[in-house]
Design a protein around this motif. Structure first.
Motif, PDB file in Angstrom:
ATOM      1  N   LEU A 130       0.792  -1.170  -0.139  1.00 49.42           N
ATOM      2  CA  LEU A 130      -0.145   0.121   0.134  1.00 49.42           C
ATOM      3  C   LEU A 130       0.850   1.184   0.187  1.00 49.42           C
ATOM      4  CD1 LEU A 130      -2.890  -1.109   2.619  1.00 49.42           C
ATOM      5  CD2 LEU A 130      -3.002  -0.785   0.176  1.00 49.42           C
ATOM      6  N   GLU A 131       1.993   1.225   0.697  1.00 48.83           N
ATOM      7  CA  GLU A 131       2.733   2.447   0.778  1.00 48.83           C
ATOM      8  C   GLU A 131       3.362   2.561  -0.645  1.00 48.83           C
ATOM      9  OE1 GLU A 131       4.399   2.168   5.466  1.00 48.83           O
ATOM     10  OE2 GLU A 131       5.428   1.297   3.893  1.00 48.83           O
ATOM     11  N   GLU A 132       3.624   1.489  -1.286  1.00 49.83           N
ATOM     12  CA  GLU A 132       4.357   1.680  -2.532  1.00 49.83           C
ATOM     13  C   GLU A 132       3.421   2.164  -3.683  1.00 49.83           C
ATOM     14  OE1 GLU A 132       6.693  -1.358  -5.869  1.00 49.83           O
ATOM     15  OE2 GLU A 132       6.100  -1.839  -3.934  1.00 49.83           O
ATOM     16  N   GLN A 133       2.178   1.841  -3.494  1.00 46.78           N
ATOM     17  CA  GLN A 133       1.257   2.286  -4.401  1.00 46.78           C
ATOM     18  C   GLN A 133       1.013   3.522  -4.289  1.00 46.78           C
ATOM     19  OE1 GLN A 133      -2.520  -0.105  -4.227  1.00 46.78           O
ATOM     20  NE2 GLN A 133      -1.296  -1.797  -3.664  1.00 46.78           N
ATOM     21  N   ILE A 134       1.090   4.332  -3.046  1.00 43.34           N
ATOM     22  CA  ILE A 134       0.768   5.548  -2.575  1.00 43.34           C
ATOM     23  C   ILE A 134       2.131   6.571  -3.239  1.00 43.34           C
ATOM     24  CG2 ILE A 134       0.628   7.568  -0.757  1.00 43.34           C
ATOM     25  CD1 ILE A 134      -0.942   5.308   0.767  1.00 43.34           C
ATOM     26  N   VAL A 135       3.340   5.760  -3.034  1.00 45.26           N
ATOM     27  CA  VAL A 135       4.362   6.618  -3.587  1.00 45.26           C
ATOM     28  C   VAL A 135       4.243   6.589  -5.185  1.00 45.26           C
ATOM     29  CG1 VAL A 135       7.023   6.524  -3.870  1.00 45.26           C
ATOM     30  CG2 VAL A 135       5.854   6.084  -1.435  1.00 45.26           C
ATOM     31  N   THR A 136       4.163   5.722  -5.720  1.00 50.52           N
ATOM     32  CA  THR A 136       3.916   5.399  -7.175  1.00 50.52           C
ATOM     33  C   THR A 136       2.855   6.178  -7.792  1.00 50.52           C
ATOM     34  OG1 THR A 136       3.050   3.452  -7.077  1.00 50.52           O
ATOM     35  CG2 THR A 136       5.420   3.539  -7.349  1.00 50.52           C
ATOM     36  N   GLY A 137       1.952   6.785  -6.994  1.00 48.66           N
ATOM     37  CA  GLY A 137       0.623   7.431  -7.458  1.00 48.66           C
ATOM     38  C   GLY A 137      -0.405   6.427  -7.868  1.00 48.66           C
ATOM     39  N   ASN A 138      -0.440   5.065  -7.600  1.00 50.77           N
ATOM     40  CA  ASN A 138      -1.282   4.179  -8.168  1.00 50.77           C
ATOM     41  C   ASN A 138      -1.936   3.945  -6.953  1.00 50.77           C
ATOM     42  OD1 ASN A 138      -2.921   2.552  -9.568  1.00 50.77           O
ATOM     43  ND2 ASN A 138      -1.341   0.792  -9.392  1.00 50.77           N
ATOM     44  N   SER A 139      -2.838   4.946  -6.360  1.00 60.95           N
ATOM     45  CA  SER A 139      -3.351   4.863  -4.998  1.00 60.95           C
ATOM     46  C   SER A 139      -5.098   4.612  -5.282  1.00 60.95           C
ATOM     47  CB  SER A 139      -3.436   6.308  -4.273  1.00 60.95           C
ATOM     48  OG  SER A 139      -3.620   7.266  -5.062  1.00 60.95           O
ATOM     49  N   ARG A 140      -5.576   4.178  -6.471  1.00 59.19           N
ATOM     50  CA  ARG A 140      -6.945   3.966  -6.474  1.00 59.19           C
ATOM     51  C   ARG A 140      -7.595   2.878  -5.636  1.00 59.19           C
ATOM     52  NH1 ARG A 140      -9.176   3.334 -12.525  1.00 59.19           N
ATOM     53  NH2 ARG A 140      -8.375   5.568 -12.690  1.00 59.19           N
ATOM     54  N   ASP A 141      -8.550   3.151  -5.143  1.00 57.66           N
ATOM     55  CA  ASP A 141      -8.957   2.082  -4.248  1.00 57.66           C
ATOM     56  C   ASP A 141      -8.115   1.686  -3.047  1.00 57.66           C
ATOM     57  OD1 ASP A 141     -11.301   1.907  -5.780  1.00 57.66           O
ATOM     58  OD2 ASP A 141     -10.494   0.146  -6.969  1.00 57.66           O
ATOM     59  N   VAL A 142      -7.058   2.306  -2.506  1.00 62.36           N
ATOM     60  CA  VAL A 142      -6.214   2.075  -1.673  1.00 62.36           C
ATOM     61  C   VAL A 142      -7.059   2.479  -0.338  1.00 62.36           C
ATOM     62  CG1 VAL A 142      -4.272   2.736  -0.663  1.00 62.36           C
ATOM     63  CG2 VAL A 142      -4.259   2.312  -3.092  1.00 62.36           C
ATOM     64  N   ARG A 143      -7.659   3.422  -0.334  1.00 62.73           N
ATOM     65  CA  ARG A 143      -8.325   3.752   0.777  1.00 62.73           C
ATOM     66  C   ARG A 143      -9.246   2.726   1.737  1.00 62.73           C
ATOM     67  NH1 ARG A 143     -11.662   9.168   0.926  1.00 62.73           N
ATOM     68  NH2 ARG A 143     -12.906   8.112  -0.692  1.00 62.73           N
ATOM     69  N   ASN A 144      -9.792   1.972   0.646  1.00 68.19           N
ATOM     70  CA  ASN A 144     -10.770   0.805   1.341  1.00 68.19           C
ATOM     71  C   ASN A 144      -9.753  -0.201   1.714  1.00 68.19           C
ATOM     72  OD1 ASN A 144     -12.880   2.171   0.301  1.00 68.19           O
ATOM     73  ND2 ASN A 144     -13.196   1.295  -1.349  1.00 68.19           N
ATOM     74  N   GLU A 145      -8.623  -0.588   1.112  1.00 69.62           N
ATOM     75  CA  GLU A 145      -7.633  -1.436   1.756  1.00 69.62           C
ATOM     76  C   GLU A 145      -7.112  -1.027   2.956  1.00 69.62           C
ATOM     77  OE1 GLU A 145      -4.880  -2.528  -1.375  1.00 69.62           O
ATOM     78  OE2 GLU A 145      -6.267  -2.534  -2.916  1.00 69.62           O
ATOM     79  N   ILE A 146      -6.805  -0.014   3.358  1.00 72.01           N
ATOM     80  CA  ILE A 146      -6.145   0.701   4.424  1.00 72.01           C
ATOM     81  C   ILE A 146      -7.169   0.422   5.643  1.00 72.01           C
ATOM     82  CG2 ILE A 146      -5.270   2.712   5.537  1.00 72.01           C
ATOM     83  CD1 ILE A 146      -4.234   3.658   2.902  1.00 72.01           C
ATOM     84  N   ALA A 147      -8.348   0.929   5.244  1.00 65.18           N
ATOM     85  CA  ALA A 147      -9.367   0.718   6.381  1.00 65.18           C
ATOM     86  C   ALA A 147      -9.852  -0.824   6.765  1.00 65.18           C
ATOM     87  CB  ALA A 147     -10.939   1.287   5.774  1.00 65.18           C
TER      88      ALA A 147
END
Length: 321
Positions: A165-182
């Motif tokens: 998840l951290e890598e996705q946020i750094v690379t800008g590919n953060s779609r649907d990441v918020r649900n996964e973090i929750a």
């Protein structure tokens, strides 16, 4: 055996590793060797067998209880344990931890569980192959060790998920990441809920069971408790990392939103004077300059272009672009 008796095995004696049938279980005496009986407490025959056994009423109620929290109670006759294990059953959520109840004295172990538990299966396989524990104290140690190991593996898998998840946020590919973090934060909260009382149960086993545990076994229990403590610390760190990751995601999304609003504000600022001039010259009343001049419209367009260029230059000078 019926479905209510999941495992019924000899731990020691001449028949170590073999299963007991109903008649052997009924006629069992401590002189024959240690036994382990694992029940599905939801089955009617298992409940009837427990209620007809010689166990005290408190132990029977604890083994049949539907909702338990990890704890350990020791008395002169034996130990009563309530533990939790990671749910590795198919189509199940790992954080929906399986409750295991256990009573042990010097000659027998009676455990009860409604759902399948991987640690119990591994212990049963070792006992059948004659490589497992031969005494109740060794059985408890092995069970606690396996439960802790599986929890550690599960927490490691959560750490790998946070890394992704951290890598996705750094690379800008953060779609649907918020649900996964929750979902990740929910899992850590649910697992953490049972790990802390389970650590206290291990501490009680370490300090209150001298009549059943040897000194060396108490030291081993301390090592298992220390590993569980480290797992809890890793889980707390994981929870903090998930919170930081969520904050970073919110910060990036807020920054992106501000950039879009800033861009729209610049576009509005550029077209505001243009809209004013075109609106002013578009009124349907007499006296509009250039109304009878053929080249007036071209000149007006040139003036608008020059005005846009002047605004862009001004924005650049003020570092708004």
């Amino acid at each position: 055996m019926t479905n209510g008796f999941v495992y019924c095995l000899w731990l020691s004696g001449e028949k170590a590793g073999q299963s007991l049938d109903t008649e052997s279980l009924r006629q069992w005496t401590p002189e024959q060797g240690c036994i382990w009986v694992h029940l599905n407490y939801h089955a009617k025959e298992a409940r009837e067998w427990l209620q007809g056994s010689d166990l005290p009423g408190l132990e029977i109620d604890a083994l049949l209880s539907r909702d338990t929290r990890p704890r350990a109670l020791a008395n002169e006759s034996g130990i009563l344990l309530a533990l939790r294990g990671v749910n590795l059953n198919p189509d199940s959520a790992p954080e929906d931890m399986v409750a295991l109840r256990l009573y042990a004295d010097k000659h027998r172990i009676i455990s009860a569980c409604r759902r399948e538990l991987q640690s119990v299966k591994q212990l049963a396989a070792q006992i059948v192959s004659k490589t497992g524990p031969a005494t109740p104290s060794e059985f408890i140690l092995s069970l606690c060790d396996k439960l802790t190991l599986i929890k550690t593996d599960f927490i490691n898998s959560l750490e790998e998920k946070v890394d992704d998840l951290e890598e996705q946020i750094v690379t800008g590919n953060s779609r649907d990441v918020r649900n996964e973090i929750a979902e990740l934060r929910r899992q850590t909260v649910m697992v953490r809920r049972y790990l802390a009382p389970q650590r206290e149960a291990f501490a009680a086993l370490q300090t209150e069971t001298g009549h059943l545990f040897k000194k060396s076994e108490q030291l081993r229990m301390r090592e298992i408790r220390d590993r569980l403590t480290r797992a809890i610390e890793d889980l707390d760190a994981l929870k903090d990392r998930a919170s930081v990751t969520h904050e970073e995601l919110m910060s990036r999304q807020s920054e992106e939103l501000n950039q879009r609003l800033y861009f729209l504000s610049l576009v509005t600022a550029i077209f505001l004077p243009l809209g004013f001039l075109t609106g002013l010259l578009g009124v349907n009343i007499g006296g509009i300059p250039g109304a009878d001049t053929p080249w007036a419209f071209a000149l007006f367009c040139v003036i608008l272009v020059v005005l846009v260029l002047l605004q862009l230059w001004l924005f650049y000078r003020k570092r708004w672009l």
